[in-house]
Every structure is written in structure tokens, then in C-alpha cells.
Design a protein around this motif. Structure first.
Motif, PDB file in Angstrom:
ATOM      1  N   ALA A 334       0.829  -1.208   0.000  1.00  0.00           N
ATOM      2  CA  ALA A 334       0.000   0.000   0.000  1.00  0.00           C
ATOM      3  C   ALA A 334       0.861   1.254   0.000  1.00  0.00           C
ATOM      4  O   ALA A 334       0.556   2.237  -0.696  1.00  0.00           O
ATOM      5  CB  ALA A 334      -0.919  -0.010   1.227  1.00  0.00           C
ATOM      6  N   GLU A 338       1.291   4.087  -2.897  1.00  0.00           N
ATOM      7  CA  GLU A 338       0.863   5.438  -2.508  1.00  0.00           C
ATOM      8  C   GLU A 338       2.064   6.267  -2.054  1.00  0.00           C
ATOM      9  O   GLU A 338       2.153   6.692  -0.893  1.00  0.00           O
ATOM     10  CB  GLU A 338      -0.170   5.341  -1.383  1.00  0.00           C
ATOM     11  N   GLU A 390      -7.043   9.154   7.131  1.00  0.00           N
ATOM     12  CA  GLU A 390      -8.497   9.153   7.211  1.00  0.00           C
ATOM     13  C   GLU A 390      -9.146   9.060   5.824  1.00  0.00           C
ATOM     14  O   GLU A 390      -8.737   9.721   4.877  1.00  0.00           O
ATOM     15  CB  GLU A 390      -8.968  10.439   7.906  1.00  0.00           C
ATOM     16  N   GLY A 391     -10.152   8.193   5.733  1.00  0.00           N
ATOM     17  CA  GLY A 391     -10.925   8.051   4.503  1.00  0.00           C
ATOM     18  C   GLY A 391     -10.258   7.231   3.422  1.00  0.00           C
ATOM     19  O   GLY A 391     -10.791   7.131   2.309  1.00  0.00           O
ATOM     20  N   ARG A 392      -9.118   6.629   3.701  1.00  0.00           N
ATOM     21  CA  ARG A 392      -8.417   5.831   2.690  1.00  0.00           C
ATOM     22  C   ARG A 392      -8.733   4.351   2.850  1.00  0.00           C
ATOM     23  O   ARG A 392      -8.997   3.873   3.947  1.00  0.00           O
ATOM     24  CB  ARG A 392      -6.911   6.055   2.777  1.00  0.00           C
ATOM     25  N   ASP A 393      -8.685   3.657   1.734  1.00  0.00           N
ATOM     26  CA  ASP A 393      -8.901   2.204   1.732  1.00  0.00           C
ATOM     27  C   ASP A 393      -7.575   1.526   2.075  1.00  0.00           C
ATOM     28  O   ASP A 393      -6.714   1.346   1.221  1.00  0.00           O
ATOM     29  CB  ASP A 393      -9.405   1.748   0.360  1.00  0.00           C
ATOM     30  N   LEU A 394      -7.417   1.160   3.350  1.00  0.00           N
ATOM     31  CA  LEU A 394      -6.143   0.642   3.828  1.00  0.00           C
ATOM     32  C   LEU A 394      -6.200  -0.854   4.057  1.00  0.00           C
ATOM     33  O   LEU A 394      -7.266  -1.394   4.406  1.00  0.00           O
ATOM     34  CB  LEU A 394      -5.771   1.320   5.157  1.00  0.00           C
ATOM     35  N   PRO A 395      -5.093  -1.559   3.881  1.00  0.00           N
ATOM     36  CA  PRO A 395      -5.049  -2.978   4.263  1.00  0.00           C
ATOM     37  C   PRO A 395      -5.255  -3.115   5.767  1.00  0.00           C
ATOM     38  O   PRO A 395      -5.080  -2.160   6.532  1.00  0.00           O
ATOM     39  CB  PRO A 395      -3.652  -3.425   3.829  1.00  0.00           C
ATOM     40  N   GLU A 396      -5.611  -4.313   6.187  1.00  0.00           N
ATOM     41  CA  GLU A 396      -6.052  -4.531   7.569  1.00  0.00           C
ATOM     42  C   GLU A 396      -5.028  -4.062   8.603  1.00  0.00           C
ATOM     43  O   GLU A 396      -5.381  -3.429   9.604  1.00  0.00           O
ATOM     44  CB  GLU A 396      -6.357  -6.013   7.774  1.00  0.00           C
ATOM     45  N   ALA A 399      -5.074  -0.340   8.737  1.00  0.00           N
ATOM     46  CA  ALA A 399      -6.370   0.137   9.232  1.00  0.00           C
ATOM     47  C   ALA A 399      -6.454  -0.014  10.749  1.00  0.00           C
ATOM     48  O   ALA A 399      -6.933   0.884  11.455  1.00  0.00           O
ATOM     49  CB  ALA A 399      -7.499  -0.644   8.559  1.00  0.00           C
TER      50      ALA A 399
END
Length: 882
Positions: A334, A338, A390-396, A399
Motif C-alpha cells: 500500500a 501510494e 483518514e478516509g483511505r482504503d487501507l489494508p487490515e 487500518a
């Protein structure tokens, strides 16, 4: 200090009493601004610290040896003593010397040991490497079952695992434990092995390891009715944990560090790597010592101390759990994808302090305002980092970390309001509480710092009240503060109603002096303002410390989250910069690397501007590769790079390759390089055989084994036979994946006999009698070792090189003829002294160009002269200028 014959002074009697209670430690005895040492302690410390040895009085007719170190510089001396194997007992003054004087002239200030300083119990920032753990371990056995527990008291991390005697050495090597606790009943069985690993051995009485009382004490510490909430622990594991806690209570004198609940580790959860392999592969420390030149040093791009320690743990114990490896890979991936997010995250992380160690110091009352400020700054940075995520699609994994960054608003607000931006190191210095936080403190500071202006204001008020403009407030050492006016005006103040407020104190020839209740109270406040301000700050410090320790569990989770984010960003930064790939890791027996590189060697070559020659490795169809080729060709580098790729892959990192597919490696073994162990009577060959035996006796079918030059330390045929049998055992019994490098070319025949063996060689070229190393690994075998050519590169005299060629050609001829021919060649070979000398070489007359160049001094040539010289030289060799 003088004493009567056979007697001692009260102070020395106190010293001897404390020393008797701590016979195994150097005693730092506090006397004012120094820690003093006496008798044998002084002699040992003076030698170890290279400080002056003096004397102080006599004892039993003999001079008392003495040396000392300043209290303010004690930490540096402590570090030196600990590194040299000493333990130190710190005896502090427990009361003000003024209190002792009240009891009588001969009374001694109360002193006692407040702490034992040992290799495994360091907490001070200056005594520790911020980027490495400092583990204290304890090994216990209960009914033939062993267990190992370990703690880093500087962070509070506490772990335990079932551990057989055979696994103890590798596990201690993984941890890099500084000190190991053993029950006196088993000390003799393990002390030598522990010492060989560089750890201090500390024996404890068997009662310290009692599992029943230990379990009760652990429940008290963690405030639980049962340990079952933390996991199911065996009696041996509880015994090992009990030993740790008992020792911490001894060394910390009742002030236990901030311990986290114990974490139980599985015996097969991580790749098993023994001590010899760790040294050979230089995972976390180079053979020369330190991080530089190690895998850890080459891949560490973390920016926080917590992130660096997490990386060290991952490289020391690569996971064997697929879901955990993939979660870690996903976090790195990730951040690779990014880059615009990763860079701001890394910048924000640079402002994060070492939360775990700051909390530990505060819990042990060895911290200070700067630790609090570091935690405040870290909380503020955590808010910033949470905003970036905040608001990002993160791996577990990321997250979960992001969720732990928030929820500390009240503590952050308290610390921001309470602390100045840059507080002092020590609470006793004061000045760390921000203005406006506490009204009483603000008033005390105002009186301390602005006493004159406060008095001036009161003087103006009294002048207005009395109508006497010339009224003054003055001070002397007899009366203190007083109001002074002329005798003429005094009559007004002596009459009602002013006489009700102004109290007459003294009359002089021309002046009359008064005081008031308010002025007397103000005087007391001004005189005590400094001490009062400091007392208030100490009270506020204790309150802030308590507030932070109440949040210790959540702050530890915050520290873990920040370390996880830091590590993911650091590994991603490395992967982008070095063009590393995300490996496929699964439960197969695959090991396929395309374009693999050695991370440490590549880094070194990159600094020199040289390229690294990448190589493939595929142990799929043939899980054992037999590698031949000359020395200096790169065999050892090739072996090690594939082992390091396996470590990085299972640590959850990207790897230095174009692509990689790694089936879980359960064990990693390396027998590369030569060393002896003279202290234990082991030759190089013996050490080699002991390490090889460990591999053959332990490697399972999921292991990866790298072996280099097995059998080289003995006669040729002995060595060949041992290497041959070792390879057969790896193939038939261990059935593992292996890279086997050798100079015994005869072994290449095994590729035709064993289905799982394939030949590979490192390519070279010969050019005009010299050897050129291509560093390319190809299928096939080497036909020779090029030892003589390598010897020339090493700088052996030409006469030795030429003689070696003659002997080599004669021996090879005898070998081809077979039978007794080889023996006959050796018998007939003339000795070096009798051998015909090499043909004289006629001196070559230098050419005109060379003669001209000999005359040239390049540093003195102007650009125009240099150009003219080029034209001149070209003309001399027949060219046309211009």
C-alpha cells in the motif's frame, strides 16, 4: 578519615554493612556530588574506568583504597562498567544531611541501595541503543519441560514460550539477550552456552522460580484473578515468568517497570535460525560488530526508534504464518503504491518520540519533563498521521494501526496546557509547567521573579492611602521589609485611623519605620516563593505522571501502531528506491528467484558506482544445487543472497529480485566461512564439523540449507568423502532445499546419480593468462578452480606464482596418468631452491612517447599546454595533428 586500631568510623561501618548485603556488585556509595567506591571495589573500578585511585584513612591498619565518579556524569561510567561485565549497586542518600545533624554530630546520613544496575535492567536513554531491544531472559525447567521468558524493561514487552534445552541457544541468539537468569540447580548445565552467546549469567535461588507463588505474584502485578485471560501457560512458562519478576523486584527495589501482559509465542511460529547461521548471514550485526554491513543496516529506513526495533524483531524471527506474512506484505505494498501518502507520513513520523521507553522511565521514576514533552509531541503527531490516513482504503494491518492513533484528546489537551514547549531534563530544575496552568504556581513565580515590582506596587498603594508621597518600602537584614517615612509624616500614621493598619517598628534620628500585616505576609511569600514554586511544580509533575501512567496500556497500543506504520513506510521507501519486488510466499516447497541480488553487497557496490550482477535460483525440480567455481567468483555471495531473500520474504518485506516465489522456510541453516574456537580447543575443521552435524541432525524437509566448502579443513580425500556423504544425507534423509558450494569437482557426478541434485557453476573467462570473474551463475560444472590466478590477484610474489604453476602442471599430469604416476611426479619434482630460475626478461627500452610523458608534470599544465601536448604525442606515433 582516621580510625582507631581495629575500629571503623560510623560512615565506613555503614558502607561495609551495605556492601555485605551486595557482595557481587560494585557499590556506588553516594557522598554529596560523588559516588565513591572503597576497598577492592575501588581498585577494580579504577582499572576498568581508567580513573585515579586514591586512599581515605585506614582500616585494620591498612590504607583504604578509594575512587569516585561525579553523580552528574555517572551514566557514562555505568555504561563502561556494564559493558565490562560488572554489576553496580547504587546506594543513595535517603535523607537531607541536615536531618542527620539534628540526631547528633556523629550521626550518619541514611543510605541504602535503591537499584541494582545489570546488563538486562538498563532503562536510561544514554545507556541503551534506541534502535535495539535490551532483553533480560529467564530459563526454567519443571519436570523435564523447559520454558524461556524474556522482557525488555525499557519498553515493558514481556513474552514467554516453551523451549527445549536444544532450542535454548538459537532462541537466545534470536533475542540477543544481554542477561540470562538461571536457577542455581541448572546453572552448571547452561552457563557456558549462555556465555558463548555473549550474555551475562545470573544465578537465582530455586524459590525465585517457584511457579505457585510466582503465579500469585503475576496475578497481583496485572490485577487479574487468573492468567488464563492472557493464554494457557505451562508450569515451566509460569516458572520462567516468576524468575523474571523476582529478579526485577530485587534489582529495582520494589519499583517494578511498566510490564505489559505476557505474550505466549509458538515454537514453530517463526523461522528457526541458529546462532552460527545468524553470525554467518550477519542478519542484525556484522561480523566486525555493529549494524554497518549487516542486513539490518542495509534495509533499515525507519525514522522512529519503535519502528527500528520492530524491524529488528521481524528480521530476527521471520514469520512462518502465511496470513501474518501476507498482511505485512499488503501494508508495504500500500505504501509502495501510494508514494504521495508515504512521504508525508514519514515526515510526520520524524516528530514521534520513543513512547514505550519514555513510559517505562516514568513508571520507574527515572523519567523527567522531557519524556512528558516527547509523549505530548507524539500524541500531536499521531493526530496529524490519523488525518493523513483518514478516509483511505487501507489494508487490515494499517487500518488497525490507524484506529489506535486516535482517542487521546483529553491527555493531549492536558499536556499541551501543562507543559512548556522545551522543558528541562529534570523535574527538580523546575520551569517545565506552562504559565496559566496553575494560579498558585503563577503567583509564586511572580513573587519569585518580580518581587521588586510587587513591592513597588504596594508602596504606591500605601502612598495613595496615606497621602504621603515620600513614603518608601525598604529592606535590610535585620527588619526585612519595612515602610519608612519622615518624623513629620509619621505623626499622621501613628494617629487613627492609619494606626489601625500601620504598626510602628523602629524610630531613628530622622525616620520612622512601620510595617503592616499584608507586608509581613508578602515578605514571607517572596522569601519562600522559589521553594514554593518548585514544590508546586513537583506536585503537578506527579499529577501529570499519574495521568500518563493511567493511559499506559492505550499509549503502548499507540506506540505499536506508529511503529507498524513507520516500518511499512520504510520498507516501501527501500523497495521503490532499489527496485525490489513483492515476493509470492505460500505453503509449497518452491524457491524460485529471478534476478536475485545480495542487499548488502549491492548497497556497497552502489556507493562505489559499480553494478551488481543478478542471478537466478530455482530449487523447484532439483531442490539441491551443487555449485562449483573459483574463489572470488561470488559463490558465497550467491549462497547468502538467496538465504537473505528468504528472510526478507518471510519478514513481510519486498526482496531484491525481479520476481520471487518462496515456499515457507521452516529452518534456515548456513555453514559459510571459516572460524575456529581456540578457547574451547576447537580447530577450524572441528567447528565446521560441529556446525555441519547440527544441520544434518535438525534440518527438516521445509528447511533451506546453504553450505560452502564442507571438508576443506582436512586431507583432500577425507574432505571429499565428508562433503560427498553430507550431500547425500541432505538429499536422502533431510530432503530439504539446499545450495552446496564446493571445490571438489568430483562431486558433480552426483547430479547424475541423485534425482534432486543439479549442477551449477559461476562463470569466469581467461584472458592472456589472467582470470576475469563474470559473477554469473549458470547450469553446468567448473573444470578447474583457478587458485593460482586468484593467488596472483592477492599479490603473492611472482616467483611463488610461477613455481605454483609448475607444481600444478606436474600434479595434474600425474593425476591424468593415474596409478602411481602422481606419487612418482611428487617424488621427482625438484625443490623450489633447485628448480631452474625463470628466464630473464630483457628490459624493454621505453618508447619516445613514454620518455616524453615521463617529463610531463600534469599539475603544471594549462589547458592550452595540455592540448598542445596531445598534438605532439599524436605526431610522435605517426598521426597527423589536427
Amino acid at each position: 578519615m582516621s580510625t582507631a586500631a581495629g575500629g571503623v568510623t560510623p560512615m565506613m561501618a555503614q558502607y561495609l554493612e551495605i556492601k555485605q548485603a551486595n557482595p557481587d556488585s560494585l557499590l556506588f556509595y553516594r557522598m554529596g556530588d560523588f559516588y565513591e567506591m572503597f576497598f577492592d571495589d575501588a581498585v577494580a573500578a579504577a582499572e576498568a574506568l581508567d580513573i585515579a585511585l586514591t586512599k581515605r584513612g585506614k582500616h585494620l591498619g591498612e590504607d583504604i583504597a578509594m575512587c569516585g565518579v561525579p553523580v552528574h556524569a555517572a551514566e557514562g561510567y555505568l555504561l563502561t562498567l556494564i559493558r565490562k561485565g560488572f554489576r553496580v549497586a547504587i546506594a543513595e542518600q535517603l535523607e537531607d544531611p541536615a536531618e542527620a545533624k539534628k540526631r547528633g554530630a556523629k550521626s550518619v546520613v541514611k543510605r541504602d541501595v535503591v537499584r541494582l544496575v545489570t546488563p538486562g535492567t538498563l532503562t536510561e536513554e544514554s545507556l541503551l541503543d534506541a534502535r535495539r531491544h535490551n532483553f533480560l531472559a529467564a530459563y526454567a525447567t519443571v519436570r523435564d519441560e523447559g520454558a524461556l521468558a524474556w522482557v525488555d524493561i525499557s519498553t515493558g514487552a514481556l513474552s514467554v514460550m516453551t523451549c527445549s534445552a536444544m532450542r535454548l541457544g538459537p532462541e537466545l541468539a534470536r533475542l540477543g539477550a544481554r542477561e540470562v537468569l538461571l536457577a542455581e540447580t541448572i546453572e552448571a548445565d547452561y552457563a557456558e552456552m549462555v556465555s558463548d552467546l555473549g550474555a551475562a549469567v545470573t544465578p537465582l535461588g530455586a524459590t525465585s522460580f517457584d511457579s505457585t507463588s510466582g503465579e500469585r505474584r503475576l496475578c497481583e502485578i496485572f490485577r487479574v484473578g487468573s492468567l488464563e485471560g492472557f493464554g494457557t501457560f505451562t508450569r515451566a512458562e509460569i516458572s520462567a515468568l516468576a524468575g523474571l519478576v523476582a529478579y526485577l523486584e530485587i534489582t529495582q527495589r520494589g519499583k517494578l517497570p511498566l510490564l505489559r501482559p505476557p505474550v505466549k509465542e509458538g515454537a514453530r511460529a517463526a523461522m528457526q535460525i541458529d546462532a552460527a547461521t545468524r553470525r554467518s548471514l550477519e542478519l542484525t550485526s556484522a561480523m566486525t560488530g555493529g549494524r554497518a554491513g549487516s542486513l539490518l543496516g542495509a534495509v533499515d529506513r525507519t525514522v522512529t526508534a519503535g519502528g527500528a526495533r520492530l524491524l529488528e524483531r521481524r528480521l530476527s524471527a521471520p514469520s512462518c504464518q502465511l496470513d501474518r506474512i501476507r498482511d505485512r506484505q499488503a501494508a508495504v505494498a500500500a505504501m509502495v503504491e501510494e508514494a504521495t501518502l508515504a512521504e508525508p507520513l514519514r515526515e510526520a513520523l520524524r516528530g514521534v518520540a520513543d513512547i514505550d521507553r519514555a513510559l517505562s522511565r516514568l513508571a520507574l521514576e527515572r523519567g523527567g519533563p522531557r519524556d512528558m514533552a516527547g509523549l505530548r509531541n507524539s500524541l500531536a503527531q499521531a493526530v496529524e498521521i490519523a488525518g493523513l490516513l483518514e478516509g483511505r482504503d487501507l489494508p487490515e494491518l494499517l487500518a488497525d494501526a490507524a484506529r489506535d492513533l486516535v482517542g487521546h484528546d483529553m491527555l493531549l489537551a492536558l499536556l499541551e496546557a501543562a507543559l512548556v514547549a522545551e522543558p528541562p531534563l529534570l523535574a527538580r530544575d523546575g520551569g517545565f509547567v506552562a504559565p496559566g496552568h496553575d494560579p498558585d504556581l503563577d503567583e509564586a513565580r511572580r513573587l519569585r521573579d518580580e518581587g521588586r515590582s510587587v513591592i513597588a506596587g504596594m508602596q504606591a498603594e500605601y502612598a495613595r492611602q496615606t497621602g504621603i508621597a515620600s513614603l518608601k518600602i525598604k529592606h535590610n537584614n535585620v527588619l526585612g521589609y519595612f515602610i519608612e517615612t519622615t518624623a513629620t509624616h509619621a505623626e499622621k500614621m501613628l494617629a487613627p485611623p492609619l494606626s489601625d493598619s500601620f504598626i510602628h517598628r523602629q524610630t531613628t534620628a530622622s525616620q520612622v519605620r512601620f510595617t503592616t500585616v499584608e507586608l509581613s505576609e508578602l515578605e514571607t511569600k517572596i522569601l519562600n516563593a522559589g521553594a514554593r514554586a518548585l514544590e508546586i511544580e513537583k506536585r503537578l509533575y506527579a499529577s501529570l505522571r499519574e495521568a500518563m501512567l493511567d493511559e499506559a496500556a492505550r499509549l503502548s497500543e499507540l506506540a505499536r501502531a506508529l511503529a507498524e506504520i513507520d516500518l511499512a513506510c520504510g520498507l516501501a521507501d527501500l523497495a521503490r528506491a532499489r527496485d525490489w519486488c513483492r515476493p509470492v510466499v505460500d505453503d509449497s516447497r518452491a524457491f524460485e528467484v529471478c534476478g536475485g541480488r545480495h542487499p548488502v553487497v549491492e548497497e556497497a557496490l552502489r556507493r562505489d558506482g559499480a553494478p551488481f550482477v543478478a542471478n537466478d535460483c530455482d530449487l523447484g525440480e532439483a531442490p539441491i544445487h551443487l555449485l562449483t567455481g573459483p574463489n572470488m567468483a561470488g559463490k558465497s555471495t550467491y549462497l547468502r543472497q538467496n538465504a537473505l531473500i528468504a528472510v526478507l520474504a518471510q519478514a513481510g518485506a519486498y526482496v531484491p529480485a525481479e520476481s520471487a516465489h518462496v515456499g515457507i522456510v521452516s529452518q534456515l541453516f548456513s555453514r559459510v566461512g571459516a572460524s575456529d574456537d581456540l578457547a574451547r580447543g576447537r580447530s577450524t575443521f572441528m567447528v565446521e564439523m560441529v556446525e555441519t552435524a547440527a544441520i544434518l541432525n535438525q534440518a527438516d524437509d521445509r528447511a533451506l540449507v546453504i553450505l560452502d566448502e564442507i571438508g576443506r579443513g582436512t586431507a583432500t580425500y577425507d574432505g571429499l568423502s565428508i562433503a560427498w556423504a553430507t550431500l547425500e544425507h541432505l538429499h536422502e534423509v533431510n530432503r530439504c532445499r539446499a545450495l552446496f558450494a564446493t571445490h571438489y569437482h568430483e562431486m558433480s557426478a552426483l547430479a547424475g546419480k541423485l534425482a534432486g541434485v543439479e549442477n551449477a557453476t559461476v562463470a569466469v573467462k581467461e584472458w592472456e593468462g589472467e582470470v576475469v570473474f563474470l559473477h554469473e551463475v549458470r547450469r553446468g560444472t567448473a573444470d578447474r578452480s583457478y587458485g593460482v590466478q586468484v593467488a596472483r590477484l592477492a599479490g603473492l610474489p611472482d616467483s611463488v606464482i610461477e613455481r605454483a604453476r609448475v607444481v600444478l602442471e606436474a600434479l595434474e599430469a600425474g593425476e591424468r596418468e593415474g596409478g602411481g604416476a602422481r606419487r612418482a611426479v611428487i617424488d621427482d619434482l625438484p625443490l623450489f631452491a633447485a628448480a631452474p630460475p625463470p628466464a630473464p626478461v630483457s628490459p624493454v627500452k621505453p618508447s619516445g612517447v613514454e620518455a616524453r610523458l615521463e617529463e610531463v608534470l600534469p599539475d603544471e599544465l594549462s589547458p592550452r599546454d595540455a592540448l598542445a601536448l596531445v598534438y605532439e604525442l599524436k605526431a610522435m606515433v605517426g598521426g597527423k595533428p589536427g
